[in-house]
Design a protein around this motif. Structure first.
Motif, mmCIF file in Angstrom:
data_model
loop_
_atom_site.group_PDB
_atom_site.id
_atom_site.type_symbol
_atom_site.label_atom_id
_atom_site.label_comp_id
_atom_site.label_asym_id
_atom_site.label_seq_id
_atom_site.Cartn_x
_atom_site.Cartn_y
_atom_site.Cartn_z
ATOM 1 N N ASN A 150 0.825 -1.210 0.000
ATOM 2 C CA ASN A 150 0.000 0.000 0.000
ATOM 3 C C ASN A 150 0.860 1.261 0.000
ATOM 4 O OD1 ASN A 150 -2.428 -1.342 -0.016
ATOM 5 N ND2 ASN A 150 -2.706 -1.275 2.201
ATOM 6 N N PRO A 151 0.449 2.304 -0.730
ATOM 7 C CA PRO A 151 1.174 3.578 -0.681
ATOM 8 C C PRO A 151 0.965 4.269 0.661
ATOM 9 C CG PRO A 151 -0.834 3.830 -1.942
ATOM 10 C CD PRO A 151 -0.719 2.363 -1.632
ATOM 11 N N GLN A 152 1.814 5.256 0.955
ATOM 12 C CA GLN A 152 1.663 6.004 2.196
ATOM 13 C C GLN A 152 0.431 6.904 2.114
ATOM 14 O OE1 GLN A 152 5.219 8.094 3.230
ATOM 15 N NE2 GLN A 152 6.453 6.246 3.383
ATOM 16 N N THR A 153 -0.344 6.892 3.192
ATOM 17 C CA THR A 153 -1.572 7.681 3.206
ATOM 18 C C THR A 153 -1.728 8.400 4.546
ATOM 19 O OG1 THR A 153 -2.900 5.835 4.062
ATOM 20 C CG2 THR A 153 -2.764 6.062 1.664
ATOM 21 N N VAL A 154 -2.562 9.416 4.539
ATOM 22 C CA VAL A 154 -2.955 10.121 5.757
ATOM 23 C C VAL A 154 -4.476 10.088 5.836
ATOM 24 C CG1 VAL A 154 -3.030 12.340 6.948
ATOM 25 C CG2 VAL A 154 -0.928 11.613 5.818
ATOM 26 N N VAL A 155 -4.991 9.680 6.989
ATOM 27 C CA VAL A 155 -6.433 9.548 7.181
ATOM 28 C C VAL A 155 -6.889 10.567 8.215
ATOM 29 C CG1 VAL A 155 -8.314 8.005 7.821
ATOM 30 C CG2 VAL A 155 -6.272 7.087 6.689
ATOM 31 N N ARG A 156 -7.970 11.285 7.904
ATOM 32 C CA ARG A 156 -8.542 12.219 8.862
ATOM 33 C C ARG A 156 -9.472 11.457 9.803
ATOM 34 N NH1 ARG A 156 -10.930 16.749 4.904
ATOM 35 N NH2 ARG A 156 -11.503 14.839 3.794
ATOM 36 N N ILE A 157 -9.025 11.311 11.060
ATOM 37 C CA ILE A 157 -9.762 10.504 12.016
ATOM 38 C C ILE A 157 -10.678 11.387 12.866
ATOM 39 C CG2 ILE A 157 -9.567 9.042 14.056
ATOM 40 C CD1 ILE A 157 -8.821 7.582 11.581
ATOM 41 N N SER A 158 -11.953 11.095 12.805
ATOM 42 C CA SER A 158 -12.937 11.726 13.687
ATOM 43 C C SER A 158 -13.580 10.611 14.512
ATOM 44 C CB SER A 158 -14.006 12.456 12.873
ATOM 45 O OG SER A 158 -14.759 11.517 12.108
ATOM 46 N N ASN A 159 -14.384 10.981 15.488
ATOM 47 C CA ASN A 159 -15.055 9.966 16.307
ATOM 48 C C ASN A 159 -15.969 9.087 15.446
ATOM 49 O OD1 ASN A 159 -13.836 10.877 18.645
ATOM 50 N ND2 ASN A 159 -15.531 12.246 19.204
ATOM 51 N N LYS A 160 -16.645 9.708 14.472
ATOM 52 C CA LYS A 160 -17.532 8.928 13.600
ATOM 53 C C LYS A 160 -16.735 7.978 12.711
ATOM 54 C CE LYS A 160 -21.333 12.268 13.427
ATOM 55 N NZ LYS A 160 -22.169 13.147 12.564
ATOM 56 N N GLN A 219 -13.753 6.690 13.396
ATOM 57 C CA GLN A 219 -13.247 5.612 14.246
ATOM 58 C C GLN A 219 -14.339 4.581 14.513
ATOM 59 O OE1 GLN A 219 -10.770 6.670 17.705
ATOM 60 N NE2 GLN A 219 -10.851 8.780 16.971
ATOM 61 N N ALA A 220 -15.539 5.052 14.821
ATOM 62 C CA ALA A 220 -16.641 4.130 15.088
ATOM 63 C C ALA A 220 -16.942 3.279 13.869
ATOM 64 C CB ALA A 220 -17.882 4.914 15.519
ATOM 65 N N TYR A 221 -16.910 3.899 12.689
ATOM 66 C CA TYR A 221 -17.200 3.165 11.460
ATOM 67 C C TYR A 221 -16.136 2.103 11.183
ATOM 68 C CZ TYR A 221 -17.875 2.176 6.513
ATOM 69 O OH TYR A 221 -18.069 1.542 5.310
ATOM 70 N N VAL A 222 -14.877 2.475 11.315
ATOM 71 C CA VAL A 222 -13.783 1.524 11.067
ATOM 72 C C VAL A 222 -13.885 0.330 12.016
ATOM 73 C CG1 VAL A 222 -11.293 1.212 11.256
ATOM 74 C CG2 VAL A 222 -12.191 3.208 10.074
ATOM 75 N N LEU A 223 -14.183 0.606 13.288
ATOM 76 C CA LEU A 223 -14.322 -0.485 14.257
ATOM 77 C C LEU A 223 -15.528 -1.356 13.921
ATOM 78 C CD1 LEU A 223 -13.461 1.489 17.502
ATOM 79 C CD2 LEU A 223 -12.118 -0.361 16.506
ATOM 80 N N ASN A 224 -16.606 -0.743 13.441
ATOM 81 C CA ASN A 224 -17.771 -1.519 13.011
ATOM 82 C C ASN A 224 -17.432 -2.429 11.842
ATOM 83 O OD1 ASN A 224 -20.354 0.954 13.674
ATOM 84 N ND2 ASN A 224 -19.686 -0.750 14.921
ATOM 85 N N VAL A 225 -16.707 -1.898 10.855
ATOM 86 C CA VAL A 225 -16.325 -2.704 9.698
ATOM 87 C C VAL A 225 -15.481 -3.901 10.145
ATOM 88 C CG1 VAL A 225 -14.931 -2.739 7.589
ATOM 89 C CG2 VAL A 225 -16.477 -0.836 8.007
ATOM 90 N N LYS A 226 -14.536 -3.663 11.032
ATOM 91 C CA LYS A 226 -13.684 -4.758 11.514
ATOM 92 C C LYS A 226 -14.508 -5.789 12.281
ATOM 93 C CE LYS A 226 -9.366 -5.760 13.913
ATOM 94 N NZ LYS A 226 -8.748 -6.356 12.717
ATOM 95 N N GLU A 227 -15.367 -5.297 13.167
ATOM 96 C CA GLU A 227 -16.200 -6.183 13.975
ATOM 97 C C GLU A 227 -17.102 -7.053 13.097
ATOM 98 O OE1 GLU A 227 -19.830 -5.693 17.246
ATOM 99 O OE2 GLU A 227 -19.068 -3.974 16.144
ATOM 100 N N LEU A 228 -17.825 -6.410 12.172
ATOM 101 C CA LEU A 228 -18.767 -7.137 11.338
ATOM 102 C C LEU A 228 -18.071 -8.059 10.346
ATOM 103 C CD1 LEU A 228 -21.348 -4.267 10.696
ATOM 104 C CD2 LEU A 228 -21.731 -6.350 12.031
ATOM 105 N N SER A 229 -16.908 -7.648 9.830
ATOM 106 C CA SER A 229 -16.192 -8.509 8.887
ATOM 107 C C SER A 229 -15.655 -9.761 9.586
ATOM 108 C CB SER A 229 -15.050 -7.746 8.210
ATOM 109 O OG SER A 229 -14.101 -7.282 9.150
ATOM 110 N N MET A 230 -15.259 -9.636 10.860
ATOM 111 C CA MET A 230 -14.825 -10.815 11.616
ATOM 112 C C MET A 230 -15.993 -11.758 11.849
ATOM 113 S SD MET A 230 -12.181 -9.065 14.358
ATOM 114 C CE MET A 230 -11.749 -10.624 15.151
ATOM 115 N N GLU A 231 -17.156 -11.206 12.185
ATOM 116 C CA GLU A 231 -18.349 -12.039 12.355
ATOM 117 C C GLU A 231 -18.753 -12.692 11.036
ATOM 118 O OE1 GLU A 231 -21.548 -9.943 14.220
ATOM 119 O OE2 GLU A 231 -20.262 -9.104 15.784
ATOM 120 N N LEU A 232 -18.622 -11.937 9.941
ATOM 121 C CA LEU A 232 -18.953 -12.472 8.622
ATOM 122 C C LEU A 232 -18.004 -13.602 8.246
ATOM 123 C CD1 LEU A 232 -20.802 -12.146 6.175
ATOM 124 C CD2 LEU A 232 -19.225 -10.434 5.282
#
Length: 220
Positions: A52-62, A64-77
């Motif tokens: 992957n190339p180097q990237t910068v991500v703008r992290i907000s509370n929303k 962060q919540a979304y990324v954690l949801n994606v990880k959580e649901l993808s593990m369950e999937l």
């Protein structure tokens, strides 16, 4: 040895119970990996990071919540797809229902986040592409697909013999593993490209990966 493994499983279950927060609802026995499985996961993560190339991500509370949801649901999937592919006919109906339910949860979460940010739905777009690719296989296996790509699994009532859509489930399992390792792929990123310092007119050092990223990320 068996008692030690059982103790680890109980410990993991207790840890997940008391920690709270964004935790996948996984079978503790399935979430305990042996040494070879951990080595494979580590190699996959290293390979993914190197490509992957180097990237910068703008992290907000929303975000962060979304990324954690994606990880959580993808593990369950991923666990649900493993259950369907295990060959356990007695739990096949339960496994397919869990897979469809988690698939729909992830699709809706992706859509909601995309609408809130005025961006195309990701990974929702990828999941819908899979649905289009395997529509015939899914319908033959008894799945219903609505106009927005959400799934309803067959119930297997009245002694009906169920047959899982192996092609779809196998590709979904691979996608779930990819998402769980790198959920940050699904939020807006700035790709940084560094020019060659020793020459002129030779183009950016990461030109190919930058161009590929723009093709892959439809919101760029």
């Amino acid at each position: 040895m068996g008692e030690a493994k059982e103790g680890v499983i109980v410990m993991v279950a207790a840890y997940n119970l008391y920690l709270g927060g964004y935790l996948p609802r996984l079978d503790p026995q399935r979430s305990v990996h042996n040494r070879q499985e951990l080595k494979t996961k580590y190699k996959n993560i290293v390979s993914m990071n190197n490509s992957n190339p180097q990237t910068v991500v703008r992290i907000s509370n929303k975000t962060q919540a979304y990324v954690l949801n994606v990880k959580e649901l993808s593990m369950e999937l991923g666990e649900a797809t493993e259950s369907v592919l295990s060959g356990d006919t007695e739990r096949l109906s339960e496994g397919m229902e869990k897979m469809a339910e988690t698939f729909n949860d992830l699709l809706k979460r992706s859509d909601d986040f995309g609408k809130a940010n005025g961006k195309p739905s990701r990974p929702g777009g990828e999941l819908r592409n899979m649905i289009r690719k395997y529509t015939d296989e899914l319908t033959q296996a008894g799945f219903s697909i609505d106009d927005e790509g959400f799934l309803t699994a067959p119930k297997g009532e009245g002694g009906e013999e169920l047959s899982p859509p192996i092609g779809f489930v196998s590709e979904l399992a691979a996608k779930a593993e990819e998402m769980s390792m790198n959920p940050m792929e699904y939020v807006e990123q700035k790709v940084y490209s560094y020019g060659h310092l020793a020459g002129r007119d030779v183009g950016p050092a990461y030109e190919n990966s930058l161009y590929s990223g723009m093709l892959f990320n439809s919101y760029c």
